[in-house]
Scaffold this motif. Sequence first.
Motif, short mmCIF file in Angstrom:
data_model
loop_
_atom_site.label_atom_id
_atom_site.label_comp_id
_atom_site.label_asym_id
_atom_site.label_seq_id
_atom_site.Cartn_x
_atom_site.Cartn_y
_atom_site.Cartn_z
N ALA A 1 2.78 -2.52 -17.39
CA ALA A 1 3.90 -1.67 -16.99
C ALA A 1 3.37 -0.37 -16.38
O ALA A 1 2.44 0.23 -16.92
N GLN A 2 3.93 0.04 -15.25
CA GLN A 2 3.48 1.25 -14.56
C GLN A 2 4.50 2.37 -14.78
O GLN A 2 5.64 2.27 -14.33
N PRO A 3 4.11 3.43 -15.47
CA PRO A 3 5.03 4.51 -15.82
C PRO A 3 5.79 5.10 -14.64
O PRO A 3 7.00 5.35 -14.74
N TYR A 4 5.10 5.31 -13.50
CA TYR A 4 5.79 5.92 -12.37
C TYR A 4 6.96 5.06 -11.91
O TYR A 4 7.99 5.57 -11.46
N TRP A 5 6.79 3.76 -12.05
CA TRP A 5 7.78 2.81 -11.54
C TRP A 5 8.75 2.36 -12.62
O TRP A 5 9.17 1.21 -12.67
N TRP B 1 0.82 -1.21 0.00
CA TRP B 1 0.00 0.00 0.00
C TRP B 1 0.86 1.26 0.00
O TRP B 1 0.39 2.36 -0.34
N TYR B 2 2.14 1.14 0.35
CA TYR B 2 3.03 2.29 0.37
C TYR B 2 3.34 2.78 -1.04
O TYR B 2 3.87 3.88 -1.22
N GLU B 3 2.99 1.97 -2.03
CA GLU B 3 3.16 2.39 -3.42
C GLU B 3 2.47 3.72 -3.66
O GLU B 3 3.04 4.64 -4.26
N GLY B 4 1.24 3.83 -3.18
CA GLY B 4 0.49 5.07 -3.35
C GLY B 4 1.07 6.22 -2.56
O GLY B 4 1.01 7.38 -2.98
N THR B 5 1.65 5.91 -1.40
CA THR B 5 2.26 6.94 -0.56
C THR B 5 3.44 7.59 -1.27
O THR B 5 3.57 8.83 -1.30
N ILE B 6 4.28 6.77 -1.86
CA ILE B 6 5.43 7.31 -2.59
C ILE B 6 4.97 8.07 -3.83
O ILE B 6 5.41 9.20 -4.07
N ARG B 7 4.09 7.46 -4.59
CA ARG B 7 3.67 8.05 -5.86
C ARG B 7 2.99 9.40 -5.68
O ARG B 7 3.21 10.33 -6.46
N LYS C 1 8.77 10.53 -10.74
CA LYS C 1 8.23 9.55 -11.67
C LYS C 1 9.34 8.95 -12.54
O LYS C 1 10.17 9.68 -13.09
N GLY C 2 9.36 7.63 -12.63
CA GLY C 2 10.36 6.93 -13.44
C GLY C 2 11.63 6.60 -12.70
O GLY C 2 12.45 5.82 -13.18
N LYS C 3 11.80 7.18 -11.50
CA LYS C 3 13.04 6.96 -10.74
C LYS C 3 12.94 5.81 -9.74
O LYS C 3 13.95 5.42 -9.15
N TRP C 4 11.73 5.30 -9.54
CA TRP C 4 11.53 4.25 -8.54
C TRP C 4 11.32 2.88 -9.17
O TRP C 4 10.83 2.78 -10.30
N GLY D 1 -5.03 2.00 -5.51
CA GLY D 1 -3.82 1.24 -5.19
C GLY D 1 -4.00 0.25 -4.06
O GLY D 1 -3.02 -0.17 -3.45
N LEU D 2 -5.24 -0.13 -3.76
CA LEU D 2 -5.47 -1.13 -2.73
C LEU D 2 -5.09 -2.51 -3.26
O LEU D 2 -5.59 -2.94 -4.29
N VAL D 3 -4.22 -3.18 -2.54
CA VAL D 3 -3.63 -4.43 -3.02
C VAL D 3 -4.61 -5.58 -2.80
O VAL D 3 -5.01 -5.85 -1.66
#
Length: 423
Positions: A351-355, A261-267, A274-277, A334-336
């Motif tokens: 593929a997720q652009p932010y990641w 769930w921390y994916e949403g926190t970072i994003r 964006k793109g750096k993680w 982003g709920l897993v």
Amino acid sequence: MKKVMLSLSALLLAGSAAAQDLSGTITVWSWDAAAKALESTIPSFNKKYPNVTVKVEDLGNQNVYDRGLAGCAAGGQDMPDVYSIENNEAEVFWSRFPNCFVDLNTKGADKLVKNFPAFKWTELTAGNKRFAMPWDSGPVVMFYRRDLYQQAGVNPANIKTWDDFIAAGKKVNAKFNNNVKMATVANGQDDEWFRMLANQNGCFYFDNAAKAVTINQPGCVTALNTIKKLYDAQVVTTGDWGGQITNVKAGKTASAMFGAWYEGTIRTNAPDQKGKWGVYLMPASKAGGVRASNLGGSALAIPSSSKNQAAAYAFIENALATAGGQVTMLKSQGLVPSLLSATKDPYVKTAQPYWGNQAVWQTILGTLGDVPQARGTQYFQDARQVMIVVQADYIKGRYKTAKEALDDAAKKISSATGLPVAK
């Protein structure tokens, strides 16, 4: 053949009629992103049950818990039709108020057991009763800054154990003159790293039967020892929830280990990154060891006082027991998902652009089947408060060994709960 077709038609008509029979209004209590996620499933629910009106009330996490306790204590007064509950707090309700919620087995949940990973049911079950259905989960992974790792000459594919993680941290220290650390640990504020590592090693505060304190067992000793090694190697820094986010935004931490769930926190807190993680599996305690754990996760329950239990269960089933419902919430907030079939949805492989265009959900959800079971019990918060202090004291050197520290924690937890320390 005609008889078979007639029978099939009859079943379809019966199902349609049953859907039409459900009507009225149901109220759902939840909080923040979870409430928004549930709202996102209403359109698909109303396609099946057009005569049911769903009202999702965002009351805030603590308020939902407090009002739930008050409502159950009052015999079910002022309760919703669907109640959101965090897994690690669930057993407080089952223990104190065994009649406050509906046994979902009576609604058909017993037929869905194998559709979810076993660890998600552990805290939702009391005896032969299932009082809630698994919702989101918190499979643990390591989020990392691709650019910082690359600059330090660290390849995440080579980080398979905690010793590898420490070695990588020393490279990061050298490259950034100790201004960037591998991770931020909430030492003294929370024991979340201990819980993640203990769960990874098949250990937790209590045994899965909820009959004994097990915090001083070998897997937990290994977990606490690992945290001390990270501090002794100076590859981590300390920060509370806000401090962890601040370090992420400022680029002062090269990694962050949390439930997914921390994916949403970072994003949402660092959109400019964006793109750096990227994401990789949490390191194992030893070569070939388990690289999976769980932190967090919720469930949905039906208060016994609900006047529209059939519609409430239909709503829960649509949101949680269908891949469509679970993936809708994954996309929305982003709920897993906990539902195993949702891991096979095409979106998970996207593929997720932010990641950095990594299919992070495939990596994250791929760990669900490897997560060891753990039980918070009704005494979760008691044990957590003890462990927060003991962990901080051990890091400061107030105990000679991790075993000594955890033996002390076990005694204190036993005293607070009345449960014996396992031998």
